[in-house]
Structures are given as structure tokens and as C-alpha cells.
Design a protein around this motif. Sequence first.
Motif, PDB file in Angstrom:
ATOM      1  N   ASP A 114       0.841  -1.188   0.000  1.00  0.00           N
ATOM      2  CA  ASP A 114       0.000   0.000   0.000  1.00  0.00           C
ATOM      3  C   ASP A 114       0.885   1.250   0.000  1.00  0.00           C
ATOM      4  OD1 ASP A 114      -2.503   1.367   0.220  1.00  0.00           O
ATOM      5  OD2 ASP A 114      -1.983   1.802   2.300  1.00  0.00           O
ATOM      6  N   ARG A 115       0.349   2.346  -0.505  1.00  0.00           N
ATOM      7  CA  ARG A 115       1.145   3.572  -0.649  1.00  0.00           C
ATOM      8  C   ARG A 115       1.665   4.094   0.688  1.00  0.00           C
ATOM      9  NH1 ARG A 115      -2.394   8.203  -3.228  1.00  0.00           N
ATOM     10  NH2 ARG A 115      -0.525   9.399  -2.717  1.00  0.00           N
ATOM     11  N   GLU A 116       0.951   3.808   1.801  1.00  0.00           N
ATOM     12  CA  GLU A 116       1.431   4.311   3.088  1.00  0.00           C
ATOM     13  C   GLU A 116       2.701   3.596   3.544  1.00  0.00           C
ATOM     14  OE1 GLU A 116      -0.922   1.817   6.539  1.00  0.00           O
ATOM     15  OE2 GLU A 116      -1.762   3.734   5.892  1.00  0.00           O
ATOM     16  N   LEU A 117       3.062   2.498   2.868  1.00  0.00           N
ATOM     17  CA  LEU A 117       4.310   1.797   3.175  1.00  0.00           C
ATOM     18  C   LEU A 117       5.450   2.240   2.261  1.00  0.00           C
ATOM     19  CD1 LEU A 117       2.941  -1.831   3.699  1.00  0.00           C
ATOM     20  CD2 LEU A 117       3.491  -0.131   5.443  1.00  0.00           C
ATOM     21  N   LEU A 118       5.174   3.164   1.368  1.00  0.00           N
ATOM     22  CA  LEU A 118       6.179   3.627   0.408  1.00  0.00           C
ATOM     23  C   LEU A 118       6.746   4.982   0.830  1.00  0.00           C
ATOM     24  CD1 LEU A 118       4.279   2.770  -2.909  1.00  0.00           C
ATOM     25  CD2 LEU A 118       5.994   1.386  -1.724  1.00  0.00           C
ATOM     26  N   PRO A 119       7.968   5.287   0.401  1.00  0.00           N
ATOM     27  CA  PRO A 119       8.579   6.585   0.734  1.00  0.00           C
ATOM     28  C   PRO A 119       8.068   7.677  -0.200  1.00  0.00           C
ATOM     29  CG  PRO A 119      10.120   5.294  -0.555  1.00  0.00           C
ATOM     30  CD  PRO A 119       8.908   4.418  -0.343  1.00  0.00           C
TER      31      PRO A 119
END
Length: 468
Positions: A114-119
Motif C-alpha cells: 500500500d502507498r502508506e508503506l512507500l517513501p
Amino acid sequence: MYDDSSSRIAAELRSWISTAPPGAKLPSTRSLVERHAASPVTVQKALRTLATAGLVESRPGVGTFVRTVRTARPNDYGWQTGALATPGHRMPKMPAALQSAPNDVIALHSGYPDRELLPERLVRAAFTRAARSDAVINRPPAAGLGELQAWFATELGSAVPLGVTPPAPGDVVVQPGSQAGLSTVFRTLVGIGRPLLVESPTYWGAILAAEQAGVEVIPVPSGFSGPDPDELARAFERTGARAFYAQPNFASPTGAQWSDALCEQVLGIVREHSAFLIEDDAMHDFGITADSTPLAARDDAGHVVYIRSLAKSVSPAVRVGAVIARGPAHERILADTQVHSMYVSGILQAVALDVVTHPSWKTHLRNLRHQLQSRRDLLVDSLREYAPLVHIEAVPRGGINLWVQLPDAVDMDRVVQESRSAGVIIGAGSDWFPAEATGKYLRLTYAGPNPGTFPDAARALGEIIARC
């Protein structure tokens, strides 16, 4: 399950549309705002959802109308039968991991975090800087930007023990993602019609790449502890194979991580048969209670061909990976890369390099480790509480997936279909077997969106499995 104002408005309008004639005018935005006590933005969002689904059409200045159904004339594509002839390889169906899901479901099937796990902040800033650089104009070298080659070589070299020569930047060939790297390696090091040993189960993308390359896939039994070395040795002897594809660290789908002893055994078998070990380290950045220690760090004789990608840990939009190989194998891989992709986008390489060399990258990875651990533990605890028929053999020490087994009597197709109807998207484990599945498995990701819904998903799954 998730529901918000726009979803409720869209659901009510769907019901109204189902009985309305084509061309009927929907209530005005103002009336919908008053009826639902919602903002105009929320109402417009609901209308856009219906328009995207093809149910309504908007006429500026006039209003929104039920879309008129147009009966399409059937086309005859029969001529293509003769033009295409028989396919040279089996065309597999799209695996569950690539299937898109609506926003109002619990997605436990995706192969990407998910995007919240990406920088995200680092990626956006890197694109801004790259857009102002010469990367928007210059053609990069075929093997990749020198600085990025050096970074990949240094990353692998940091795990090299004493007495082993670390890889050089010149051993690195930058690829447009690990999938392209797999295809290139299978074409160049295995070849059409020749055998390739693979763990079973294994990454579905590797199965697909092997089939597209026309190689013969030979499954080797593997599980949470890794492959059976005796079975691997017998497979080499029986087939005459000269390559073995494996994921020693946080394998997809099992989450397995090989022990040091198994690493030495497998490397010994590969050397004994003068073969290649194609190591896929796609989950390198997703350690939780353990770190990824590449097997390639133990080999400087060219037996291990190492593949690593940044598409999952940096961003799916930054499809940049690398193959590290030595000797003539490296030359073949580079030549094939030049033929099929010529070079990887300089912009994407510049962005990837910017992100992974930024001082905040290491901080992001530390935070990622904590987030993955809490998500993994929540999913495991939820399944144990609400879905006791789901067997969890072991909890992975890294990666983004949980590999679970269902009772043999369960109707897997029915479980998948009823789960989807209940708003929980899962994928049957059969996608990860190069031959017939050896049991009823599911691969559930804990890196998807909205981890707070894991208990709801587990409760629904438990009830469905009990019925099926």
C-alpha cells in the motif's frame, strides 16, 4: 467493510437507475446535497463513480442522465485464427495478485505494498529533482547509470564474507524491473526447450517469464524451510538442468528464509553440477525480524546470478531493478538487454538512485519494518481468533505475505467467490504452483490497504470456510 457518504449516495442512485428508463434525468446536485446532507464535492464524487461504471452520462449545463444502452454490432475476428496459428507457449490467466479491486473491499490479494508503506515524500522530491536534471534529455548507458550500478554492487558487496571477492559495478546490468530481469536471464542462461528447476510453490511471475521464454519448468518441492536439498540434487541428475531459480530470502508466496546450512548445501549442489542459481531477492527491503542475506554474497565464481528490484520498496511507478552476474553470463545478459529494451529510462534510474541514496531512506526502512510487523501480527492474530480452520504453519520473518492452508475438503473456488461477494478479495494458492497444487492454499498479503479491517476479513473468511 468501508462505507462513506459518496458510496451511500452512489448505492442509492444505482438502485434508482436499475428501474429508470434510458435517458432519465437524475436529481440535481443541489437536491442530492439537501437529501443526503452531504457536500457538493461528495455528491460529485458519487456521480463520477457512476459515470466511471458507465451507468450515467453528464451533459454540461443540462444535467446527468441514465446512460442510453447502445447495442453494439458483433465483430468477426475469425480471420485472426489463421494469422496467429497455435501459440508457442501456454497463455496463463492473470493471477489474483495483479487484479484490481474496488476501493470498498478488503484487499488481501495484491502483490504490491500500500502507498502508506512507500517513501512517497522521497519519491515525489526525487522526480522533481530529476525533471530539472539532464536525465530528461540524455540517453543512459545500456548497462545503466554508473552511480546506480555502483549502488547495487555495494549493497550486495556489504554482505560478502572475508575471502570472497565482492561484485564490481561493471557486473551490474540495470533492468526495467525484476520481471524483465527474469525474462532476460531465462532466455540467455536456460534457453528454449531446456530445463529450469524452480521451487514449488514459487513466484507466479517467474513461472510466467519461464513460459514466455519457452523453457521447461521442473518443480522441486519447497516449503517454509526452503527446498529439499536431496530432491534438488536428484532433479539436477535426472533432468541435466543447468539452472535453478530460487528465493532464499522471504520467498513469495511462502515467506521462507533459508538457513545458513541450507544455503551452503544448495550452493554446493549447484557447483557440483556446474550450474547457475538464479537468486531472486525481490523482498530484500522487507525484513521484519530478520534481514535478507543474499546467497550471491557467498559466491564469486559466477554460479549465482542475482536479481533485485526497487519497484516494490520505492514505488511501482519506478520500475528499476538489476541483474548482477559475472563472466560470459554477464555478457549474454547485457546483449539480451540491449536487444529487448536498449536501456532503462534515465529519469527512472535517476529517481531510484536519488531515493535510495537519500539520508532518509534508511529511516524509512526502519519504519517500514515496524509497520510490517504490526500488520503481520494483526493478520495472524485475527485469523487465529476468527478463522481457526486456517492453518498457519509458520509466521514469516520478512516479506509481505502470509501463506496459509485450508482443509482438504474445502471447495477452494467457492471460498474465493464467496469471499469476493462478502467484500474480501483473496487469491487461491494454485497461482504459485508450476504444476498441480499440493493442497488448498491461500496467499494473504498484510501489506495492502486498511489493515484495521483484518479482523473483519478474518471473521468473514472463517464463516465462509466453515460453510464450504
